[in-house]
Design a protein around this motif. Structure first.
Motif, short mmCIF file in Angstrom:
data_model
loop_
_atom_site.label_atom_id
_atom_site.label_comp_id
_atom_site.label_asym_id
_atom_site.label_seq_id
_atom_site.Cartn_x
_atom_site.Cartn_y
_atom_site.Cartn_z
N PHE A 17 -3.82 4.16 0.68
CA PHE A 17 -3.90 4.62 2.04
C PHE A 17 -2.81 5.42 2.68
O PHE A 17 -1.87 5.43 1.75
CB PHE A 17 -3.87 3.14 3.03
CG PHE A 17 -2.81 2.29 2.85
CD1 PHE A 17 -1.83 2.35 3.67
CD2 PHE A 17 -2.85 1.38 1.90
CE1 PHE A 17 -0.59 1.57 3.60
CE2 PHE A 17 -1.67 0.56 1.77
CZ PHE A 17 -0.77 0.47 2.31
N GLY A 18 -2.94 6.00 3.88
CA GLY A 18 -1.88 6.90 4.31
C GLY A 18 -2.68 8.25 4.52
O GLY A 18 -3.52 8.19 5.13
N SER B 258 -0.05 4.04 10.73
CA SER B 258 -0.67 4.69 9.59
C SER B 258 -0.29 5.97 8.88
O SER B 258 -0.88 6.50 7.91
CB SER B 258 -2.20 4.64 9.40
OG SER B 258 -2.61 3.32 9.54
N GLN B 259 0.82 6.62 9.58
CA GLN B 259 0.92 7.92 9.17
C GLN B 259 2.51 7.69 8.64
O GLN B 259 3.23 6.91 9.01
CB GLN B 259 1.09 8.82 10.46
CG GLN B 259 0.11 9.27 11.04
CD GLN B 259 0.21 10.20 12.35
OE1 GLN B 259 1.22 10.36 12.90
NE2 GLN B 259 -1.03 10.93 12.85
N GLN C 170 6.48 -0.06 8.35
CA GLN C 170 4.77 -0.51 8.98
C GLN C 170 4.45 -1.58 7.96
O GLN C 170 4.83 -1.74 6.73
CB GLN C 170 4.19 0.76 8.51
CG GLN C 170 4.52 1.81 9.69
CD GLN C 170 3.36 3.04 9.70
OE1 GLN C 170 2.40 2.76 10.36
NE2 GLN C 170 3.67 4.08 8.90
N PHE D 104 0.90 -3.53 6.87
CA PHE D 104 -0.50 -3.41 6.62
C PHE D 104 -1.10 -4.72 6.08
O PHE D 104 -0.66 -5.19 5.21
CB PHE D 104 -0.72 -2.10 5.78
CG PHE D 104 -0.15 -1.09 6.28
CD1 PHE D 104 -0.98 -0.06 7.13
CD2 PHE D 104 0.96 -0.65 5.89
CE1 PHE D 104 -0.54 1.06 7.33
CE2 PHE D 104 1.36 0.63 6.18
CZ PHE D 104 0.84 1.54 7.07
N GLY E 255 -10.94 -0.20 5.56
CA GLY E 255 -9.68 -0.12 5.79
C GLY E 255 -8.48 -1.18 5.41
O GLY E 255 -7.53 -1.36 5.83
N THR F 49 -9.43 4.40 3.22
CA THR F 49 -9.04 4.32 4.59
C THR F 49 -7.74 3.30 4.74
O THR F 49 -7.57 2.54 3.87
CB THR F 49 -10.43 3.74 5.14
OG1 THR F 49 -10.58 2.29 4.47
CG2 THR F 49 -11.50 4.56 5.00
N ALA F 50 -7.18 3.59 6.01
CA ALA F 50 -6.08 2.92 6.20
C ALA F 50 -6.23 1.36 6.32
O ALA F 50 -7.28 0.91 7.13
CB ALA F 50 -5.13 3.23 6.98
N THR G 69 -5.57 -2.31 8.51
CA THR G 69 -5.15 -2.62 9.71
C THR G 69 -3.58 -2.53 9.91
O THR G 69 -2.88 -3.05 8.99
CB THR G 69 -5.75 -4.10 10.03
OG1 THR G 69 -6.93 -4.31 9.82
CG2 THR G 69 -5.14 -4.51 11.66
N VAL G 70 -3.38 -2.01 10.95
CA VAL G 70 -1.85 -1.53 10.99
C VAL G 70 -1.23 -2.80 11.99
O VAL G 70 -1.81 -3.10 13.15
CB VAL G 70 -1.56 -0.20 11.51
CG1 VAL G 70 0.09 0.07 11.68
CG2 VAL G 70 -1.94 0.60 10.72
N ASN H 80 2.67 -2.28 13.39
CA ASN H 80 4.02 -1.66 13.41
C ASN H 80 5.06 -2.68 14.04
O ASN H 80 4.76 -3.53 14.66
CB ASN H 80 4.17 -0.55 14.44
CG ASN H 80 3.66 0.69 13.90
OD1 ASN H 80 3.70 1.07 12.62
ND2 ASN H 80 3.15 1.69 14.83
#
Length: 188
Positions: free
Chosen positions: A106-107, A115-116, A142, A144, A153, A165-166, A168-169, A171
């Motif tokens: 992911f990323g 996710s960046q 971050q 995840f 994700g 896919t990323a 769940t984020v 932050n």
């Protein structure tokens, strides 16, 4: 090892970890791979290769272990301070089985949003299957959730096609709470 690109050689090694058997795993930075050595320091195998496809790396920055025994590798592009480069989106956290099979990543996005990344430098996973990723040039960590199903994700992988896919984020931002963040502070 010596400087170079052969087995047991390095080109700016960054991260290193040991597994339960005592094997050493080394993120071989500019060779775009991870090398495994036994307890005597003898080369055993290579994980990944140079490139941009799933299971490949531009520059590996760190290697670590998931509680399941899987291998986590963070990697970045040729210059993580320059988002205009053709390879700028190569900001990844990749997961492999303990035998070296690619599972997920992911990323894949350069920037400062959820996710960046701008140089994912290290990743650790806790007992709740949450990945904490240090995002070097964004000066943040971050978080995840890897518990979601493959393809939705989670970055959790599985027996089907690799999940790119990323997850769940969440932050973790010092002093504030939003829908995607929680109060969190790292104190030294």
């Amino acid at each position: 090892g010596a400087q170079g690109s052969g087995n047991g050689q390095f080109n700016l090694p960054y991260g290193i970890t040991a597994d339960a058997a005592g094997n050493l795993w080394v993120a071989d930075g500019f060779n775009g791979r991870v090398q495994r050595f036994n307890t005597s320091g003898v080369y055993q195998s290579t994980l990944g290769s140079a490139g941009t496809a799933p299971g490949q790396f531009v520059i590996t920055t760190w290697v670590g272990l998931h509680p399941s025994g899987d291998i986590l590798v963070t990697s970045t592009n040729s210059n993580p301070q320059d988002g205009t480069l053709a390879d700028a989106a190569n900001q990844w956290v990749s997961r492999f089985t303990s035998t070296g099979a690619f599972v997920s990543r992911f990323g894949g996005a350069f920037g400062g949003g959820p996710s960046q990344f701008r140089l994912p430098f290290a990743a650790v996973v806790d007992a709740s299957n949450r990945a904490y990723v240090s995002d070097y040039y964004n000066s943040r960590v971050q978080v995840f959730d890897l518990n979601t199903a493959p393809g939705t994700g989670g970055g959790g992988g599985g027996t089907t096609a690799p999940d790119t896919t990323a997850p769940t984020v969440a932050n973790f931002t010092i002093g504030t709470s939003t829908a995607t963040s929680a109060n969190f502070q790292i104190v030294f």
